[in-house]
Design an enzyme around this catalytic site. Structure first.
Site, PDB file in Angstrom:
ATOM      1  N   GLY A  36       0.831  -1.200   0.000  1.00 38.85           N
ATOM      2  CA  GLY A  36       0.000   0.000   0.000  1.00 38.85           C
ATOM      3  C   GLY A  36       0.865   1.249   0.000  1.00 38.85           C
ATOM      4  O   GLY A  36       1.955   1.272  -0.591  1.00 38.85           O
ATOM      5  N   SER A  37       0.426   2.249   0.729  1.00 38.04           N
ATOM      6  CA  SER A  37       1.054   3.575   0.608  1.00 38.04           C
ATOM      7  C   SER A  37       2.482   3.659   1.142  1.00 38.04           C
ATOM      8  O   SER A  37       3.162   4.651   0.873  1.00 38.04           O
ATOM      9  CB  SER A  37       0.187   4.617   1.319  1.00 38.04           C
ATOM     10  OG  SER A  37      -1.073   4.669   0.695  1.00 38.04           O
ATOM     11  N   THR A  38       2.924   2.683   1.911  1.00 32.54           N
ATOM     12  CA  THR A  38       4.325   2.758   2.362  1.00 32.54           C
ATOM     13  C   THR A  38       5.271   2.737   1.158  1.00 32.54           C
ATOM     14  O   THR A  38       6.385   3.255   1.227  1.00 32.54           O
ATOM     15  CB  THR A  38       4.678   1.585   3.309  1.00 32.54           C
ATOM     16  OG1 THR A  38       4.275   0.355   2.710  1.00 32.54           O
ATOM     17  CG2 THR A  38       4.002   1.737   4.658  1.00 32.54           C
ATOM     18  N   MET A  39       4.786   2.173   0.036  1.00 31.52           N
ATOM     19  CA  MET A  39       5.613   2.118  -1.168  1.00 31.52           C
ATOM     20  C   MET A  39       5.869   3.515  -1.732  1.00 31.52           C
ATOM     21  O   MET A  39       6.826   3.741  -2.477  1.00 31.52           O
ATOM     22  CB  MET A  39       4.921   1.214  -2.203  1.00 31.52           C
ATOM     23  CG  MET A  39       5.700   0.954  -3.472  1.00 31.52           C
ATOM     24  SD  MET A  39       7.371   0.366  -3.200  1.00 31.52           S
ATOM     25  CE  MET A  39       7.077  -1.329  -2.762  1.00 31.52           C
ATOM     26  N   LYS A  40       4.997   4.475  -1.351  1.00 32.56           N
ATOM     27  CA  LYS A  40       5.161   5.838  -1.881  1.00 32.56           C
ATOM     28  C   LYS A  40       6.473   6.469  -1.408  1.00 32.56           C
ATOM     29  O   LYS A  40       7.029   7.328  -2.085  1.00 32.56           O
ATOM     30  CB  LYS A  40       3.969   6.711  -1.454  1.00 32.56           C
ATOM     31  CG  LYS A  40       2.668   6.328  -2.156  1.00 32.56           C
ATOM     32  CD  LYS A  40       1.472   7.023  -1.550  1.00 32.56           C
ATOM     33  CE  LYS A  40       0.179   6.458  -2.154  1.00 32.56           C
ATOM     34  NZ  LYS A  40      -1.014   6.819  -1.384  1.00 32.56           N
TER      35      LYS A  40
END
Lengths: 572, 110
Positions: free
Chosen positions: A287-291
């Protein structure tokens, strides 16, 4: 007349003596010449005892020498059914001490066999009680038993051993060749009573013990991590949880916790689902941790800068016939705000600006899609598809942390690279190998894997990630007195029944490091299927906060915020 | 001369027999000491395991909170401060770290 009689008697006596000596001589020749070889073998068998010896399995200690796993000799009880008069009576007699049912003991003792195990590797206390109760047909041998004195603490890293002492999981399995003791067969001389006198040839040497291992783990940090993770999993009624605490400058693991825990002292009733080290084996969509990773790639490639303006499409954008939503309707925002507010649309646009080949190159550089080579067994490589298998929305999806599978150890290693000036380190858990006397045989040093992004990029991304905690979705990760950098993530799980994203099953996570200006800890918290509110900022960030504060205090890291101390004296 | 030879022969036989008997005696002694050593090593290992189990953080936390009535400090109550051994700050000084429990911080952090 008397003389001849006397002579006759003398001859008779002489004849008797000759016969006697003849018999003795015949027997002597039979024993010493004719049957010499056969009898020598028989004598050796009676006077000598061949025993199989095994050196003790090595000890495992934490970075401060606290014992986490060690061997101890304990009694195992066997029976000789053919030598017993009453199996039923013996079973009733032994059952309370061995903690084995009377029926089971009686069944074993009634078999038509010469040897049967009744109970193996008992507690020392049981052995002491048993010492006064032994009888004909019941015997005791000492065997090495593995003890994990801290119980469930660090169980998923330590692993456990089988009944015969072989490592089956965790460090026990990975370092089996070093930990197990030497096996040796020795011949001992024994007397008529069967007592050992001395070894044949006086050359007996005890078999060498296994090597001991010093882990990078800190027992106290491990305890704090496990406790806080367990509390969070219980509080959110989650299916499971994983948390890793890493020293970003070396890659040394300080703690690795999985919830629910298990006790390696009593593992026989549990299945692999309970003892699997999910932080290494289970890939999830981040999810957004990849951002955070995507932001590092975009800044390194000068595709984006923190103040580059990005249009948020008012929270709705269509890519390849798929509508992407943001949880907050954004207009024109800076790239830093895209990350801080965790905008999917901003991330997708950034990913598309970066392009599939560059995005893929950075994913690989940060270590996704490949094992970190941590010295623990069972690590999965995660899932990163090759760009030739990507469809039209893959770049956008991956930039938001979908269409990609990562393990917690991969994600925390990648974020630790940002904390370490862009240098990716190899995570490791064993720091020293020692012999039985405690002498260091090998020291495992930190290993640099590669420079992923420049120190300037790492510093810029750190400032953006600090904003996530101060002004964005990760507010609950803030540690008073310390600068914290991190990123929240909330990913929908794939529903196995429909093959589509589930509306009710999520993975909430938070990954980050502290203090942001001189990182001492890189941490990831992953909560699998929390009930109720499932945002990473709600379920995972508070765990980061609680563990971070306690561990920084424990490590003696001082706050960079000025405080005023007021000395209070008690009034009379 | 004959008597001397017989005497020397007897002495040699005696020495040989005495040596064999003594070897067996020392053998038993060694075995007994080895057994004692094994027993003591087992006792040492058992004590190590017990010590390690008793010093487990889980147990200490339980004893501290349930038997001694201790509580964990609340967020912000532990402050790590650095002081220097002499008055003048110098980057070469080794910082002395002191941990104190914060009772009151007027105007402190929120």
């Amino acid at each position: 007349m008397a003389g001849s009689l006397s002579r006759g008697r003398r001859y008779f006596v002489l004849l008797l003596l000759l016969c006697g000596f003849g018999v003795v001589l015949f027997r002597l020749v039979t024993l010493q010449v004719l049957q010499a070889a056969e009898l020598a073998v028989k004598a050796d068998r009676q006077h000598q005892k061949t025993v199989s010896l095994e050196g003790a399995r090595g000890t495992i200690v934490d970075r401060h020498g606290k014992v986490l796993a060690m061997n101890m000799e304990v009694p195992s009880v066997f029976g000789v059914p053919t030598a017993l008069d009453s199996p039923a009576k013996t079973a009733r007699y032994l059952s309370p001490v061995l903690h084995v049912g009377t029926d089971e003991l009686e069944r074993k003792l009634s078999q038509d066999r010469g040897f049967v195990w009744l109970a193996r590797k008992l507690d020392p206390e049981q052995g002491r009680r048993l010492g006064h109760m032994l009888m004909d047909g019941i015997g005791v041998v000492m065997e090495g038993r593995r003890f994990y004195p801290k119980g469930p603490l660090l169980s998923h890293v330590l692993g456990f051993v089988g009944m015969d002492g072989e490592g089956l999981e965790g460090v026990e399995r990975r370092y089996e060749s070093l930990l197990h003791g030497e096996k040796r067969v020795t011949v001992l001389q024994r007397d008529a009573l069967g007592r050992t006198v001395f070894p044949k040839g006086l050359t007996e040497q005890n078999p060498a013990s296994g090597r001991s291992l010093v882990l990078t783990i800190d027992e106290v940090i491990q305890y704090v991590t496990e406790k806080e993770l367990e509390d969070a999993v219980t509080r959110t009624h989650a299916k499971s949880g994983a948390m890793i605490v890493l020293d970003p400058q070396t890659g040394a693991l300080l703690a690795l916790a999985i919830s629910p825990r298990f006790d390696p002292n009593a593992v026989s009733a549990l299945g692999p689902d309970r003892w699997r080290n999910r932080a290494l084996t289970d890939a999830y969509e981040p999810g957004s941790t990849m951002k955070a990773i995507m932001a590092a790639a975009a800044i390194e490639e000068r595709v984006m800068m923190p103040n580059t303006m990005v249009f948020g499409e008012n929270g709705r954008m269509t890519i390849a016939n798929t509508v992407i939503h943001d949880h907050e309707k954004l207009g024109w925002v800076s790239f830093a705000q895209v990350i801080q507010k965790s905008s999917n649309i901003g991330a997708a646009k950034t990913g598309m600006a970066l392009g599939d080949q560059r995005l893929y190159r950075y994913l690989q550089a940060f270590g996704f899609g490949q094992r970190t080579d941590i010295d623990l067994p069972g690590e999965a490589g995660g899932l990163v598809k090759n760009p030739r298998d990507w469809d039209r929305r893959s770049v956008a999806s991956i930039s938001m942390g979908q269409e990609i599978g990562v393990t917690p150890i991969q994600m925390v290693s990648a974020i630790a690279a940002l904390a370490n000036g862009g240098v990716l380190m190899k995570p490791y858990v064993v720091s020293e190998i020692r012999d039985a006397r405690g002498r260091v045989l090998q020291q495992i040093l930190p290993q640099v894997k590669r420079q992923v992004v420049s120190p300037e990029t790492a510093s810029t991304v750190t400032a953006i990630l600090e904003g996530v905690v101060t002004d964005g979705t990760g507010g609950k990760a803030a540690i008073p007195g310390f600068r914290v950098a991190g990123k929240t993530g909330t990913a929908q799980k794939i529903d196995p029944r429909t093959g589509t994203y589930s509306a009710s099953q999520f993975v909430g996570s938070f990954v980050g490091y502290a203090p942001a200006d001189n990182p001492r800890l890189a941490m990831i918290v992953v909560i699998d299927e929390p009930h109720g509110e499932a945002w990473g900022g709600t379920v995972a960030a508070p765990v980061f906060n609680r563990v971070g504060e306690q561990v920084l205090n424990y490590l003696g890291v001082s706050s960079n915020e000025p405080v005023k101390l007021v000395m209070m004296s008690e009034s009379p | 001369m004959k008597m001397l030879a017989v005497f020397v022969g007897l002495c040699l036989v005696f020495v040989f027999v005495w040596e064999r008997v003594d070897m067996v005696r020392v053998g038993y002694q060694i075995e007994r000491l080895k057994h004692d050593k094994v027993v003591l090593e087992r006792e040492r290992d058992e004590l190590r395991v017990k010590f390690s189990a008793l010093s487990a953080p889980d147990r200490i936390a339980t004893v501290a909170s349930e038997q001694l009535g201790m509580v964990l400090p609340q967020q912000g109550q532990v402050i790590v401060i650095q002081s220097r051994s002499n008055g003048a700050p110098s980057p070469r000084d080794t910082p002395v770290e002191v941990r104190i429990a914060k009772n009151d911080l007027s105007g402190g952090r929120k």
